[in-house]
Every structure is written in structure tokens, then in C-alpha cells.
Write a protein that holds these residues in place. Structure first.
Motif, PDB file in Angstrom:
ATOM      1  N   TRP A  24       0.802  -1.224   0.043  1.00 35.39           N
ATOM      2  CA  TRP A  24      -0.021   0.055  -0.127  1.00 35.39           C
ATOM      3  C   TRP A  24       0.935   1.390  -0.018  1.00 35.39           C
ATOM      4  N   GLY A  50       0.496   5.523  -0.140  1.00 32.69           N
ATOM      5  CA  GLY A  50      -0.426   6.959  -0.236  1.00 32.69           C
ATOM      6  C   GLY A  50       0.477   7.992  -0.366  1.00 32.69           C
ATOM      7  N   GLN A  75      -3.354   5.742  12.360  1.00 29.80           N
ATOM      8  CA  GLN A  75      -4.262   6.221  11.374  1.00 29.80           C
ATOM      9  C   GLN A  75      -3.489   7.194  10.584  1.00 29.80           C
ATOM     10  N   ALA A  99      -4.066   6.987  -3.166  1.00 30.75           N
ATOM     11  CA  ALA A  99      -3.906   5.624  -2.678  1.00 30.75           C
ATOM     12  C   ALA A  99      -3.557   4.732  -3.888  1.00 30.75           C
ATOM     13  N   ILE A 124      -8.126  10.815   2.351  1.00 29.11           N
ATOM     14  CA  ILE A 124      -7.914   9.518   2.269  1.00 29.11           C
ATOM     15  C   ILE A 124      -7.506   9.260   3.988  1.00 29.11           C
ATOM     16  N   TYR A 142      -6.543   6.119   6.241  1.00 29.22           N
ATOM     17  CA  TYR A 142      -6.164   4.665   6.356  1.00 29.22           C
ATOM     18  C   TYR A 142      -5.691   4.354   7.608  1.00 29.22           C
ATOM     19  N   TYR A 143      -6.441   3.289   7.790  1.00 31.89           N
ATOM     20  CA  TYR A 143      -6.214   2.348   9.189  1.00 31.89           C
ATOM     21  C   TYR A 143      -5.090   1.490   8.847  1.00 31.89           C
ATOM     22  N   SER A 159      -9.394   1.532   4.156  1.00 33.14           N
ATOM     23  CA  SER A 159      -9.163   2.955   3.827  1.00 33.14           C
ATOM     24  C   SER A 159     -10.742   3.450   3.680  1.00 33.14           C
TER      25      SER A 159
END
Length: 207
Positions: free
Chosen positions: A131, A133, A146, A155, A167, A169-170, A176
Motif C-alpha cells: 500500500w 499513499g 491512522q 492511494a 483519504i 487509512y487504518y 481506507s
């Protein structure tokens, strides 16, 4: 080992009851088993992994300045930060941390500080495994793990991409949320402006 007709164990000249001998052996084995269990538990606690939120954050940059009054540290120029499997890069990064707390409220040389959040600006990139971002500004809440990407937020997951105004995102959940940008338009001769809900954009590459 010999026993007489009454079930007594004969050891030289001192007879020992078989029942007593068996009871002693059981207690000894129980003590050994308990010791092994405690030893295994201690080893597990000693080698248990550090939680991701409590893992140390390593930061490199061209310049650093600290302000004790605001409990902040500012990094400038080619900022590169890492916390376990998370990597953050940006032009600038401000680290906010909790004030130093004395142990037990007494005067002591030992203090405890925790990072509360990071605010990054300029060419922000944050990655965790596959992932990625990107944005112009980012807020990273250390305890909650977070990530909040703001301003031209995008992302990427593999070859797929999603973009929006913001956005969230966890990191630990791999989940997300994308918020679209609200737009305004002039409608009719009166020049009345109407606000329209934003939309998000996602590109899915099919193999």
C-alpha cells in the motif's frame, strides 16, 4: 527395589512405606512441571514482539530543530521516517510528543514520552507493504495508527489507484476511507451558487 509382605519398600535397614514413597515422587514431579511452565511463560514474555504503536520511530533529515515549550521537533529536507513496516517521506515533518512525565510523580532521572502525531507537508509518501499513499499534507496519529492524507490525496494498492480530497487509512486494519471534494457551480441567470457533493475516482487494473 524390594518390598516385604506388607507392601513396605526395603532400603537397607530402614523400611519406607510404598505409599509415602509414591506421594513424594508425585510432589517432586509436580514441582518440576510447575517450574517448566513458569520458565516457558517467562521466555514468552521476554521475547514477545513490541506492539506496532509502541515501536520506536526513526527519523532522518537534513535539518532538525526542537521546541520544548510546544513539545515539538521539526525536521526539514529529505525527511525519511520508519516505524516497523511503515515508511514516511516528505519535505518537512513536525513531531508532536507528550510532555515528559516523572516516574511516580517524584523527582527522578527517568522520564516517559510518547509521540502523539506527525504532520508532514510537501511531496508526502507513506508506504506499508504493497500500500502506498501520497498527498501534499499528511497527519499520522501514532497511537491510533491512522493516516490522514489531505490535498491531492491518492492511494495505490498494486496497480489500482484511488483519489479524493481526503483519504483515511487504518494501518493495522488495512482499511481506507475516501472523501470526495465538494465543488460549487453557478446555476441560472441569478448567479446562484450550488454546492454539489464531491466524488471519488478509482482506477482498477484488470489482468
Amino acid at each position: 527395589m524390594r518390598y516385604d509382605g506388607l507392601g513396605n519398600c526395603i532400603r537397607g535397614k530402614t523400611p519406607v512405606s510404598y505409599v509415602q514413597w509414591r506421594s513424594t515422587m508425585i510432589r517432586s514431579l509436580s514441582s518440576v512441571c510447575l517450574f517448566c511452565c513458569l520458565l516457558a511463560a517467562a521466555c514468552c514474555l521476554t521475547h514477545s514482539p513490541v506492539h506496532a504503536a509502541e515501536a520506536p520511530i526513526q527519523v532522518e533529515a537534513d535539518h532538525m530543530s526542537s521546541t520544548e515549550k510546544s513539545n515539538t521537533v521539526l525536521f526539514k529536507g529529505n525527511v525519511d521516517a520508519k516505524q516497523k513496516d511503515v515508511r514516511i517521506r516528505s519535505n518537512e515533518m513536525t513531531v508532536y510528543y507528550t510532555p515528559a512525565a516523572k516516574a511516580g510523580g517524584k523527582k527522578d532521572t527517568k522520564t516517559s514520552q510518547q509521540v502523539e502525531k506527525l504532520i508532514c507537508t510537501g511531496n508526502v509518501e507513506i508506504s506499508k507493504q504493497e500500500w502506498l499513499g501520497t498527498s501534499n499534507r499528511m497527519i499520522y496519529l501514532a497511537k491510533e495508527r491512522q493516516v490522514i492524507l489531505i490535498d491531492n490525496a491518492k492511494a495505490y494498492q498494486g496497480q489500482n489507484m484511488v483519489s479524493g480530497e481526503k483519504i483515511i487509512y487504518y494501518l493495522d486494519e488495512g482499511r481506507s476511507e475516501v472523501v470526495g471534494k465538494r465543488t460549487s457551480a453557478t446555476v441560472g441567470d441569478a448567479g446562484k451558487k450550488e454546492s454539489k457533493p464531491g466524488r471519488v475516482n478509482m482506477t482498477i487494473i484488470q489482468k
